[in-house]
Design a protein around this motif. Structure first.
Motif, PDB file in Angstrom:
ATOM      1  N   ASP A 132     -28.479  24.051 -63.248  1.00 14.91           N
ATOM      2  CA  ASP A 132     -29.904  23.791 -63.447  1.00 14.91           C
ATOM      3  C   ASP A 132     -30.682  24.223 -62.206  1.00 14.91           C
ATOM      4  O   ASP A 132     -30.211  24.056 -61.084  1.00 14.91           O
ATOM      5  CB  ASP A 132     -30.157  22.298 -63.690  1.00 14.91           C
ATOM      6  N   ILE A 133     -31.864  24.756 -62.438  1.00 12.98           N
ATOM      7  CA  ILE A 133     -32.717  25.214 -61.343  1.00 12.98           C
ATOM      8  C   ILE A 133     -34.038  24.445 -61.411  1.00 12.98           C
ATOM      9  O   ILE A 133     -34.638  24.317 -62.477  1.00 12.98           O
ATOM     10  CB  ILE A 133     -33.004  26.730 -61.458  1.00 12.98           C
ATOM     11  N   TYR A 134     -34.476  23.948 -60.279  1.00 12.53           N
ATOM     12  CA  TYR A 134     -35.766  23.281 -60.169  1.00 12.53           C
ATOM     13  C   TYR A 134     -36.853  24.269 -60.571  1.00 12.53           C
ATOM     14  O   TYR A 134     -36.905  25.388 -60.076  1.00 12.53           O
ATOM     15  CB  TYR A 134     -35.946  22.800 -58.726  1.00 12.53           C
ATOM     16  N   ALA A 135     -37.727  23.878 -61.492  1.00 13.32           N
ATOM     17  CA  ALA A 135     -38.800  24.759 -61.962  1.00 13.32           C
ATOM     18  C   ALA A 135     -40.065  24.473 -61.160  1.00 13.32           C
ATOM     19  O   ALA A 135     -40.823  23.565 -61.471  1.00 13.32           O
ATOM     20  CB  ALA A 135     -39.038  24.562 -63.447  1.00 13.32           C
ATOM     21  N   PHE A 136     -40.281  25.246 -60.128  1.00 15.54           N
ATOM     22  CA  PHE A 136     -41.384  25.006 -59.200  1.00 15.54           C
ATOM     23  C   PHE A 136     -42.738  24.986 -59.889  1.00 15.54           C
ATOM     24  O   PHE A 136     -43.540  24.086 -59.665  1.00 15.54           O
ATOM     25  CB  PHE A 136     -41.367  26.081 -58.103  1.00 15.54           C
ATOM     26  N   ASP A 137     -43.020  25.959 -60.731  1.00 14.54           N
ATOM     27  CA  ASP A 137     -44.355  26.054 -61.332  1.00 14.54           C
ATOM     28  C   ASP A 137     -44.678  24.856 -62.214  1.00 14.54           C
ATOM     29  O   ASP A 137     -45.767  24.302 -62.169  1.00 14.54           O
ATOM     30  CB  ASP A 137     -44.526  27.354 -62.101  1.00 14.54           C
ATOM     31  N   GLY A 138     -43.752  24.388 -63.004  1.00 15.46           N
ATOM     32  CA  GLY A 138     -43.998  23.237 -63.865  1.00 15.46           C
ATOM     33  C   GLY A 138     -44.225  21.964 -63.083  1.00 15.46           C
ATOM     34  O   GLY A 138     -45.072  21.140 -63.432  1.00 15.46           O
ATOM     35  N   ASN A 139     -43.494  21.776 -62.001  1.00 16.72           N
ATOM     36  CA  ASN A 139     -43.623  20.549 -61.227  1.00 16.72           C
ATOM     37  C   ASN A 139     -44.892  20.520 -60.389  1.00 16.72           C
ATOM     38  O   ASN A 139     -45.510  19.475 -60.231  1.00 16.72           O
ATOM     39  CB  ASN A 139     -42.379  20.333 -60.372  1.00 16.72           C
ATOM     40  N   THR A 140     -45.315  21.641 -59.862  1.00 19.53           N
ATOM     41  CA  THR A 140     -46.569  21.640 -59.107  1.00 19.53           C
ATOM     42  C   THR A 140     -47.748  21.446 -60.052  1.00 19.53           C
ATOM     43  O   THR A 140     -48.727  20.796 -59.696  1.00 19.53           O
ATOM     44  CB  THR A 140     -46.741  22.922 -58.275  1.00 19.53           C
ATOM     45  N   ALA A 141     -47.663  21.973 -61.247  1.00 20.06           N
ATOM     46  CA  ALA A 141     -48.729  21.759 -62.231  1.00 20.06           C
ATOM     47  C   ALA A 141     -48.804  20.290 -62.625  1.00 20.06           C
ATOM     48  O   ALA A 141     -49.896  19.736 -62.801  1.00 20.06           O
ATOM     49  CB  ALA A 141     -48.498  22.635 -63.461  1.00 20.06           C
ATOM     50  N   SER A 142     -47.677  19.636 -62.742  1.00 19.76           N
ATOM     51  CA  SER A 142     -47.661  18.204 -63.068  1.00 19.76           C
ATOM     52  C   SER A 142     -48.335  17.394 -61.970  1.00 19.76           C
ATOM     53  O   SER A 142     -49.135  16.501 -62.255  1.00 19.76           O
ATOM     54  CB  SER A 142     -46.230  17.709 -63.260  1.00 19.76           C
ATOM     55  N   ALA A 143     -48.017  17.698 -60.727  1.00 16.09           N
ATOM     56  CA  ALA A 143     -48.625  16.975 -59.609  1.00 16.09           C
ATOM     57  C   ALA A 143     -50.136  17.191 -59.584  1.00 16.09           C
ATOM     58  O   ALA A 143     -50.905  16.256 -59.342  1.00 16.09           O
ATOM     59  CB  ALA A 143     -48.000  17.424 -58.289  1.00 16.09           C
ATOM     60  N   THR A 144     -50.567  18.394 -59.867  1.00 13.31           N
ATOM     61  CA  THR A 144     -51.989  18.691 -59.902  1.00 13.31           C
ATOM     62  C   THR A 144     -52.679  17.926 -61.016  1.00 13.31           C
ATOM     63  O   THR A 144     -53.763  17.375 -60.830  1.00 13.31           O
ATOM     64  CB  THR A 144     -52.217  20.211 -60.084  1.00 13.31           C
ATOM     65  N   GLY A 145     -52.046  17.856 -62.167  1.00 12.00           N
ATOM     66  CA  GLY A 145     -52.608  17.101 -63.287  1.00 12.00           C
ATOM     67  C   GLY A 145     -52.750  15.627 -62.958  1.00 12.00           C
ATOM     68  O   GLY A 145     -53.766  14.996 -63.271  1.00 12.00           O
ATOM     69  N   ILE A 146     -51.751  15.055 -62.311  1.00  8.76           N
ATOM     70  CA  ILE A 146     -51.806  13.650 -61.915  1.00  8.76           C
ATOM     71  C   ILE A 146     -52.932  13.442 -60.893  1.00  8.76           C
ATOM     72  O   ILE A 146     -53.713  12.491 -60.996  1.00  8.76           O
ATOM     73  CB  ILE A 146     -50.455  13.181 -61.351  1.00  8.76           C
ATOM     74  N   ALA A 147     -53.046  14.340 -59.934  1.00 10.85           N
ATOM     75  CA  ALA A 147     -54.102  14.231 -58.927  1.00 10.85           C
ATOM     76  C   ALA A 147     -55.477  14.274 -59.583  1.00 10.85           C
ATOM     77  O   ALA A 147     -56.377  13.500 -59.216  1.00 10.85           O
ATOM     78  CB  ALA A 147     -53.966  15.359 -57.902  1.00 10.85           C
ATOM     79  N   GLU A 148     -55.656  15.132 -60.576  1.00  6.49           N
ATOM     80  CA  GLU A 148     -56.942  15.240 -61.266  1.00  6.49           C
ATOM     81  C   GLU A 148     -57.289  13.969 -62.036  1.00  6.49           C
ATOM     82  O   GLU A 148     -58.464  13.665 -62.250  1.00  6.49           O
ATOM     83  CB  GLU A 148     -56.947  16.436 -62.214  1.00  6.49           C
ATOM     84  N   MET A 149     -56.278  13.199 -62.471  1.00 11.68           N
ATOM     85  CA  MET A 149     -56.548  11.938 -63.159  1.00 11.68           C
ATOM     86  C   MET A 149     -57.047  10.879 -62.178  1.00 11.68           C
ATOM     87  O   MET A 149     -57.763   9.961 -62.562  1.00 11.68           O
ATOM     88  CB  MET A 149     -55.288  11.422 -63.861  1.00 11.68           C
ATOM     89  N   LEU A 150     -56.670  10.997 -60.914  1.00 15.85           N
ATOM     90  CA  LEU A 150     -56.994   9.985 -59.911  1.00 15.85           C
ATOM     91  C   LEU A 150     -58.258  10.298 -59.116  1.00 15.85           C
ATOM     92  O   LEU A 150     -58.985   9.397 -58.711  1.00 15.85           O
ATOM     93  CB  LEU A 150     -55.821   9.807 -58.953  1.00 15.85           C
ATOM     94  N   ILE A 151     -58.496  11.568 -58.865  1.00 16.33           N
ATOM     95  CA  ILE A 151     -59.667  11.954 -58.073  1.00 16.33           C
ATOM     96  C   ILE A 151     -60.072  13.380 -58.426  1.00 16.33           C
ATOM     97  O   ILE A 151     -59.230  14.241 -58.630  1.00 16.33           O
ATOM     98  CB  ILE A 151     -59.373  11.839 -56.559  1.00 16.33           C
ATOM     99  N   GLN A 152     -61.372  13.585 -58.519  1.00 17.58           N
ATOM    100  CA  GLN A 152     -61.902  14.935 -58.686  1.00 17.58           C
ATOM    101  C   GLN A 152     -62.952  15.125 -57.611  1.00 17.58           C
ATOM    102  O   GLN A 152     -63.746  14.223 -57.343  1.00 17.58           O
ATOM    103  CB  GLN A 152     -62.476  15.125 -60.083  1.00 17.58           C
ATOM    104  N   ASP A 153     -62.955  16.291 -56.980  1.00 26.68           N
ATOM    105  CA  ASP A 153     -63.854  16.510 -55.844  1.00 26.68           C
ATOM    106  C   ASP A 153     -64.409  17.924 -55.790  1.00 26.68           C
ATOM    107  O   ASP A 153     -64.610  18.473 -54.733  1.00 26.68           O
ATOM    108  CB  ASP A 153     -63.136  16.168 -54.537  1.00 26.68           C
ATOM    109  N   TYR A 154     -64.695  18.506 -56.946  1.00 29.35           N
ATOM    110  CA  TYR A 154     -65.147  19.892 -56.901  1.00 29.35           C
ATOM    111  C   TYR A 154     -66.540  20.120 -57.470  1.00 29.35           C
ATOM    112  O   TYR A 154     -66.945  21.241 -57.668  1.00 29.35           O
ATOM    113  CB  TYR A 154     -64.148  20.805 -57.621  1.00 29.35           C
ATOM    114  N   GLU A 155     -67.311  19.106 -57.725  1.00 28.40           N
ATOM    115  CA  GLU A 155     -68.688  19.285 -58.203  1.00 28.40           C
ATOM    116  C   GLU A 155     -69.686  18.791 -57.157  1.00 28.40           C
ATOM    117  O   GLU A 155     -70.714  18.213 -57.490  1.00 28.40           O
ATOM    118  CB  GLU A 155     -68.885  18.553 -59.531  1.00 28.40           C
TER     119      GLU A 155
END
Length: 143
Positions: A25-48
């Motif tokens: 098995d190989i760690y899937a970097f792209d899927g895991n970083t996208a998951s972390a980004t999605g979780i971060a967006e649920m907790l805080i948004q700071d781009y407007e």
């Protein structure tokens, strides 16, 4: 046909052994970083041009906290919540900057900078503005 599992026991995405000739098995970097980004967006948004706290908090995360979250504009944020409502925010300014927060119930909040009561400027629609210098610590608490 053999079904492939793309999620490890630790909930991280994997590319299972056998795909593209991989022996294990190989760690899937792209899927895991996208998951972390999605979780971060649920907790805080700071781009407007403002910081919005807990914009998409799942019901299952009714109580919680995070610490050391870096935000746009040069800040580090700690956030604590109970029953889905912000209880305490600690923003350490890493640079001189103006930080805007969208806080709907700001009349129930106390604001201090470096331990002293701080007045805020209301921009519009519940958006509050704080001018901070490098190393200033803004604390917002609910009462």
């Amino acid at each position: 046909m053999l079904e492939k599992i793309f999620l490890g026991d630790n909930l991280l995405s994997i590319s299972p052994a056998g795909i593209a000739g991989a022996e294990s098995d190989i760690y899937a970097f792209d899927g895991n970083t996208a998951s972390a980004t999605g979780i971060a967006e649920m907790l805080i948004q700071d781009y407007e041009n403002y910081i919005e706290l807990l914009p998409c908090l799942p019901n299952e995360w009714n109580d919680g906290y995070f610490e050391g979250f870096r935000i746009r504009g040069g800040g580090e944020l700690n956030l604590y919540w109970e029953k889905g409502r912000v209880q305490k925010v600690v923003l350490t300014s890493l640079v001189n900057n103006i930080f805007n927060f969208k806080i709907d119930d700001f009349k129930r909040m106390k604001f201090t900078v470096n331990g002293k009561a701080k007045r805020h400027e209301i921009i519009k629609n519940g958006i509050l503005s704080f001018s901070l210098k490098k190393d200033d610590i803004l604390i917002i608490t609910s009462y």
